[in-house]
Design an enzyme around this catalytic site. Structure first.
Site, PDB file in Angstrom:
ATOM      1  N   ASP A  64      -9.178  -4.760  -5.669  1.00 51.48           N
ATOM      2  CA  ASP A  64      -8.741  -3.892  -4.567  1.00 51.48           C
ATOM      3  C   ASP A  64      -9.903  -3.030  -4.087  1.00 51.48           C
ATOM      4  O   ASP A  64     -10.572  -2.367  -4.878  1.00 51.48           O
ATOM      5  CB  ASP A  64      -7.582  -3.003  -5.047  1.00 51.48           C
ATOM      6  CG  ASP A  64      -6.825  -2.360  -3.891  1.00 51.48           C
ATOM      7  OD1 ASP A  64      -7.481  -1.909  -2.932  1.00 51.48           O
ATOM      8  OD2 ASP A  64      -5.589  -2.295  -3.951  1.00 51.48           O
TER       9      ASP A  64
ATOM     10  N   HIS B  99      -7.615  -5.494  -1.176  1.00 54.41           N
ATOM     11  CA  HIS B  99      -6.364  -4.791  -0.877  1.00 54.41           C
ATOM     12  C   HIS B  99      -5.382  -5.685  -0.127  1.00 54.41           C
ATOM     13  O   HIS B  99      -4.178  -5.653  -0.369  1.00 54.41           O
ATOM     14  CB  HIS B  99      -6.677  -3.537  -0.055  1.00 54.41           C
ATOM     15  CG  HIS B  99      -5.516  -2.608   0.093  1.00 54.41           C
ATOM     16  ND1 HIS B  99      -4.899  -2.006  -0.972  1.00 54.41           N
ATOM     17  CD2 HIS B  99      -4.857  -2.171   1.192  1.00 54.41           C
ATOM     18  CE1 HIS B  99      -3.918  -1.235  -0.553  1.00 54.41           C
ATOM     19  NE2 HIS B  99      -3.863  -1.325   0.760  1.00 54.41           N
TER      20      HIS B  99
ATOM     21  N   SER C 101       0.828  -1.199   0.000  1.00 50.44           N
ATOM     22  CA  SER C 101       0.000   0.000   0.000  1.00 50.44           C
ATOM     23  C   SER C 101       0.872   1.263   0.000  1.00 50.44           C
ATOM     24  O   SER C 101       1.608   1.502  -0.964  1.00 50.44           O
ATOM     25  CB  SER C 101      -0.962  -0.037   1.195  1.00 50.44           C
ATOM     26  OG  SER C 101      -1.965   0.927   1.074  1.00 50.44           O
TER      27      SER C 101
END
Length: 808
Positions: free
Chosen positions: A744, A778, A671
Site C-alpha cells: 500500500d 492502495h 480506503s
C-alpha cells in the site's frame, strides 16, 4: 533407540510433506466477471493542438502479477523500476497501440510499432505535427516520436523518468528537452548486508510535525540509491537530426519547463540533507532559471531548506517563493507565490499570499501582481489585459476568483466567491487550450471581449455540460450550447475561433462514450469514433438515482443498480450491497445536493463492486454519507452519530422501495470507505456483513491528521479515539472481510492497519477473513489480484448475506 529413530524419521517425513504443499493459488473471479476483465479496455484519445487530429491510444489490460512482482525501489515517496529508471509498474497505465484520425475527413493512419511495444506519456508537439512518447525497453526507457502519416522512430535512449515526466517540447516544435541518465553513471551502489552502525535521528526541541507517509528513505544505503537513480542530466534533442545539446550537468532535476519563447529553462533541483520522515517534495530545493543557449543570465529564484517545520493544516505552505511557473502568454516572464503569513493559514492577516512576476532578463526587482485573501491555488493566463487567479481555503471550502490585468499590476477585481463543493452553483471554468508555444491559455472569443467557459451543468435532474461566454469586463455569462437528455456530452475543444463548431465526448445510459462534431446552433452530430460497449452484459442493468431524507431532514441520494432481468414483483427483495465513501462538508445545503446520474454510461472495471450485479445482488452505489461541521463546529466530533444516521436513511430507502431485504444487506468500501464500514458494523445493527478494503482503523497511528481532520491527536484525543473502529473491535459481531495490498502506497493506510485490526477482531471472537494481496498498492492492479478480490467479495457475500437467515 530404534523406536525413537523411527519416530524422528516420521516427523521429518511429515514435515517434508507439509513443506511441499503448494502455496495458495489465486482464485478466478466468477465467469461472468472474468469475461469482462479479459476484454480489452476502451482506447483513450488526445486531440492535437490544432484540433485537426485525434491520437487514438490503445490501452493495455490489467497487468499480470508477474509484472507487479518485478523488483522495485521505494525511495523518498517514489516507486521506481531499477531496470528502466522509470516509474514502477503499479504507477503506469501502459499503452500498446497508436493511430491518428483526421477529424475533418475521418481518414485513419495506423502507427506500426515493434511487436510488444509498451509506451506511455504521449504528448503532442505545439504545431500538432508529431506526438512524442516514452517506450519501455528491456534495459531502459526511450523517447520516440510519431508523425500524423503513421511513421514513427526512436529519438534517444536512456531517459531518466524516476521523477515522472521526463521530456518537454520546445515552443518551435523542432526539439525536445529531456532528462537523461548520466552517461558516466557507473555501477549501482553495492548493497550493505551488514549494518555499519545505527540509524540516528534527533530533534532538539523544535516543533516538526508530519503526517504519515509511505516509501520514505530509511538509511544511508537508501540515500545512495536515491542519488544514483534520480540524478540526471538535461539535454535538448533536435527531432530532425537526433543531435543532443547538453543543457545542465548532473543534478537531482525534479522538474523543468521551457519558456514560451524558447530562450530560457526553469528548473527545480533537490539537494541534501534528505529526510527520513518526509518524501522528496519537502527536501531542500533550488528553483532557478538559465538561458537555453548557455552562458550568463541565469538566476536562482529560491534556495529553500528542508521543509520539516510546516504546520499540519492543509493550507500550510513553505516560506519564500513557491509554485514558480512561466506566464503562458508572455515570452519569458516568471510568476510565483509568497506566503504573507509565514505559511501558517491560521494567522490573522488580511491577505495570506501575494503573487509576483519577473520578466527576462530577470535582473529587475519582482513586481507584485496581486494579493489573495486565502491560499493561492492557481492562475489561468489570457493576455496583458486579462488573467484569472484562484485562491482557496480548506477549512471553509471557499474559493475566490479574481480578474487581473498583468500589464497593470495591482489591478484586481473579485469575480466570484463560492463553496467549491457546491455542484448546483458551479459556474464552470474558462476553457484552456495550448497556444502556439504549447502553453495553456484561456480561449478568447474573436473580439477578445469574452472567454469561452465550460462546466458540468449539474442540476437535480442530472448533469448537462455547457459552453458559455464570460465577459472579460464582468457581468453574466451567456450560454451558447447545453447538452440535452438523454446525453451527458462534455465539450472537448472548439473547432473554430467563433466556437460555432465543437468537438464533444457524448454518452448516455445506453451508449458508450464516443467523440462527435456538432454545431452549437443545433442540428445533427457527426460521429468521429465508434468505440464499442466494453461490457455488453451490463446493457440491461437497471440504474436510477434515488432520493431520501436523513432523520434530521437532510436530503440524501444514491445510485441504485439492479441486475439485468430483475423484476421486483416476480423476484422480490434482493440481497443488497451498500458501497460508500464519507465526505465532509461545511454547509448542509451543499451536502444535500442531488445530481441524477441517469445520463451517464456506467461499466465496471478493475475491482469495482458493481460486478456483484452479475451475481444476483442489488447495489446502492455511493449513497451520500455527509459529515457536516457548520460554523465553528468540527465535523468529525459528531462523525459516528452522523454516519449512523446516513446509513439508517439509506437502508430505509432501499427497503421501502421493495428491492432490498432488510435482513440481507451488506456494507462495504475502499480506503476511507473501509474505515466507514468497520465503524458501521461496530455502532449499528443494520448490516449482515461488511467488506473493508485497504482501510485505516486506528487513528492513533495517524496522529498528525487524517482525511479531512486537521487537528492532531493531542488536540482532539476524544475524537481520534471515538472515530477509531479499532477501539470498538469487541463490538463488531457481524462477519467482516478485510483486504489490503501488501505494498500500500497511500498515506495513512499502512498494511499494519489491517494486520492489527484483524488481530483485534480475532482476539475478540469475531468472524473475520484477512486477505493480503502481494505487491499491490492502495488500488489493486494485477489481473490475478483483481480476480482474487472479486472472488473474495462474492464468496463472502454468498456465505453471509445471500442465504436467508434460519428461522429462530
Amino acid at each position: 533407540m530404534v523406536r525413537k529413530t523411527a519416530f524422528l524419521l516420521s516427523l521429518l517425513a511429515s514435515g517434508a510433506a507439509w513443506a511441499a504443499d503448494p502455496a495458495p493459488a489465486y482464485h478466478r473471479a466468477p465467469d461472468a466477471i472474468a469475461r469482462i476483465l479479459d476484454a480489452a479496455p476502451t482506447p483513450s484519445v488526445a486531440v492535437s493542438p490544432d484540433h485537426a487530429t485525434l491520437a487514438i491510444l490503445g490501452r493495455e489490460n490489467l497487468p499480470s502479477i508477474a509484472n507487479l512482482a518485478k523488483p522495485i525501489l521505494r525511495l523518498a515517496g517514489y516507486r521506481i523500476d531499477p531496470a528502466t529508471n522509470g516509474p514502477a509498474e503499479v504507477r503506469v497505465q501502459w499503452l500498446n497501440a497508436l493511430s491518428f484520425k483526421n477529424i475533418a475527413s475521418g481518414r485513419t493512419a495506423r502507427v506500426t510499432l515493434p511487436a510488444g511495444t509498451r509506451f506511455t506519456s504521449p504528448d503532442w508537439s505545439p504545431d500538432g505535427r508529431h506526438l512524442a512518447f516514452v517506450v519501455q525497453e528491456s534495459d531502459g526507457l526511450a523517447l520516440w516520436i510519431a508523425g500524423r502519416d503513421g511513421t514513427a522512430r526512436r529519438l534517444v535512449r536512456g531517459l531518466n523518468a524516476a521523477f515522472g515526466s521526463s521530456f518537454a517540447w520546445t515552443p518551435d516544435s523542432a526539439s525536445i528537452v529531456a532528462r537523461l541518465v548520466p552517461a558516466d553513471r557507473g555501477a549501482r551502489p553495492a548493497a550493505i548486508d551488514t549494518p555499519t552502525g545505527p540509524v540516528v535521528q534527533e530533534s532538539m526541541g523544535r516543533t516538526s510535525a508530519a503526517r504519515t507517509y509511505e516509501d520514505l528513505l530509511k538509511n544511508a544505503a537508501d540515500e545512495a540509491l536515491f542519488d544514483y537513480y534520480f540524478t540526471g542530466v538535461l539535454g535538448r534533442i533536435d527531432i530532425a537530426s537526433g543531435t543532443l545539446q547538453p543543457l545542465a550537468a548532473k543534478g537531482m532535476w525534479r522538474s523543468f519547463a521551457v519558456s514560451p519563447d524558447g530562450r530560457y529553462l526553469l528548473t527545480e533541483r533537490l539537494k541534501r540533507p534528505y529526510s527520513y520522515l518526509l518524501p522528496a517534495g519537502f527536501f531542500p530545493t533550488e528553483v532557478a532559471v538559465q538561458p537555453m543557449a548557455g552562458g550568463a543570465g541565469g538566476r536562482v529564484i529560491v534556495d529553500r531548506p528542508l521543509a520539516d517545520d510546516l504546520p499540519v493544516d492543509f493550507d500550510a505552505v513553505v516560506k519564500g517563493p513557491r509554485e514558480v511557473e512561466w506566464r503562458s502568454d508572455a515570452p519569458a516572464t516568471l510568476l510565483w507565490a509568497e506566503a504573507l503569513d509565514d505559511g501558517d493559514p491560521k494567522a490573522n492577516v488580511p491577505f495570506h499570499d501575494r503573487l509576483v512576476t519577473q520578466a527576462a532578463p530577470f535582473d529587475a526587482a519582482p513586481v507584485e501582481l496581486a494579493k489573495t485573501v486565502k491560499r493561492y491555488a492557481g492562475t489561468l493566463w489570457g493576455d496583458d489585459g486579462f488573467a484569472m487567479i484562484v485562491d482557496r481555503e480548506w477549512r471553509t471550502r471557499t474559493e475566490r476568483r479574481y480578474a487581473v490585468a498583468p500589464s497593470q499590476p495591482g489591478t484586481v477585481r473579485l469575480v466570484a466567491t463560492r463553496n467549491y463543493q457546491d455542484q448546483y452553483g458551479d459556474p464552470g471554468m474558462p476553457m484552456v487550450e495550448e497556444n502556439a508555444a504549447g502553453k495553456p491559455v484561456m480561449r478568447f472569443t474573436p473580439d477578445r471581449k469574452a472567454v469561452f467557459v465550460t462546466g458540468d451543468g449539474a442540476t437535480k435532474e442530472g448533469a448537462f455540460p455547457f459552453l458559455a461566454r464570460m465577459p472579460v469586463a464582468g457581468g453574466e455569462q451567456t450560454r451558447l450550447w447545453t447538452a440535452r437528455a438523454p446525453y451527458y456530452e462534455s465539450v472537448v475543444s472548439l473547432l473554430d475561433d467563433s466556437g460555432r463548431r465543437i468537438l464533444t465526448r457524448r454518452e448516455s445510459a445506453k451508449l458508450a462514450p464516443n467523440y462527435v462534431i456538432r454545431s452549437v446552433r443545433g442540428g445533427g452530430a457527426k460521429p468521429i469514433t465508434d468505440f464499442a460497449d466494453p461490457a455488453p452484459t451490463f446493457a440491461n442493468v437497471t440504474q436510477r438515482t434515488i432520493t431520501y431524507n436523513r432523520a434530521d431532514g437532510l436530503p440524501l441520494s444514491g445510485t441504485l443498480y439492479l441486475p439485468a432481468g430483475y423484476d421486483a414483483k416476480r423476484d422480490g427483495p434482493l440481497p443488497t450491497l451498500l458501497w460508500a465513501y464519507p465526505s465532509e462538508y461545511t454547509d448542509a445545503k451543499v451536502a444535500g445536493q442531488t445530481v441524477d446520474q441517469g445520463n451517464r454510461f456506467t461499466r465496471p472495471r478493475g475491482i469495482s463492486h458493481l460486478f456483484l450485479l452479475t451475481q444476483g445482488y442489488a447495489v446502492l452505489d455511493d449513497p451520500a454519507m455527509p459529515i457536516i461541521g457548520e460554523g465553528a463546529a468540527e465535523a468529525n466530533d459528531t462523525y459516528i452519530k452522523q454516519l449512523r444516521e446516513d446509513a439508517e436513511a439509506a437502508v430505509e430507502a432501499v427497503v421501502k422501495l421493495g428491492v432490498a431485504d432488510r435482513d440481507r444487506i451488506a456494507v462495504g468500501g475502499h480506503s476511507y470507505g473501509a474505515f466507514m464500514t468497520a465503524n458501521l458494523l461496530a455502532h449499528t445493527d443494520l448490516f449482515r456483513a461488511g467488506i473493508a478494503r485497504s482501510g485505516a482503523y486506528n487513528r492513533t497511528l495517524t496522529p498528525f491528521g487524517f482525511q479531512a481532520e486537521q487537528r492532531t491527536y493531542w488536540q482532539a484525543t476524544p475524537t481520534y479515539t471515538e472515530m477509531s473502529p479499532f477501539t470498538y473491535a469487541n463490538k463488531i459481531k457481524e462477519p467482516i472481510l478485510l483486504i489490503h495490498g501488501a505494498a500500500d502506497d497511500n498515506s495513512g493506510t499502512f498494511p499494519i492497519q489491517s494486520e492489527r485490526m484483524y488481530a483485534a477482531l480475532k482476539g475478540n471472537g469475531a468472524t473475520v477473513r484477512y486477505v493480503v494481496l502481494p505487491n499491490e498498492p492502495h488500488g489493486y492492479r494485477a489481473l490475478e489480484s483483481t480476480g482474487e478480490t472479486l472472488w473474495q467479495m462474492t464468496d463472502w457475500l454468498d456465505r453471509y448475506v445471500k442465504p436467508a437467515r434460519p428461522v429462530k
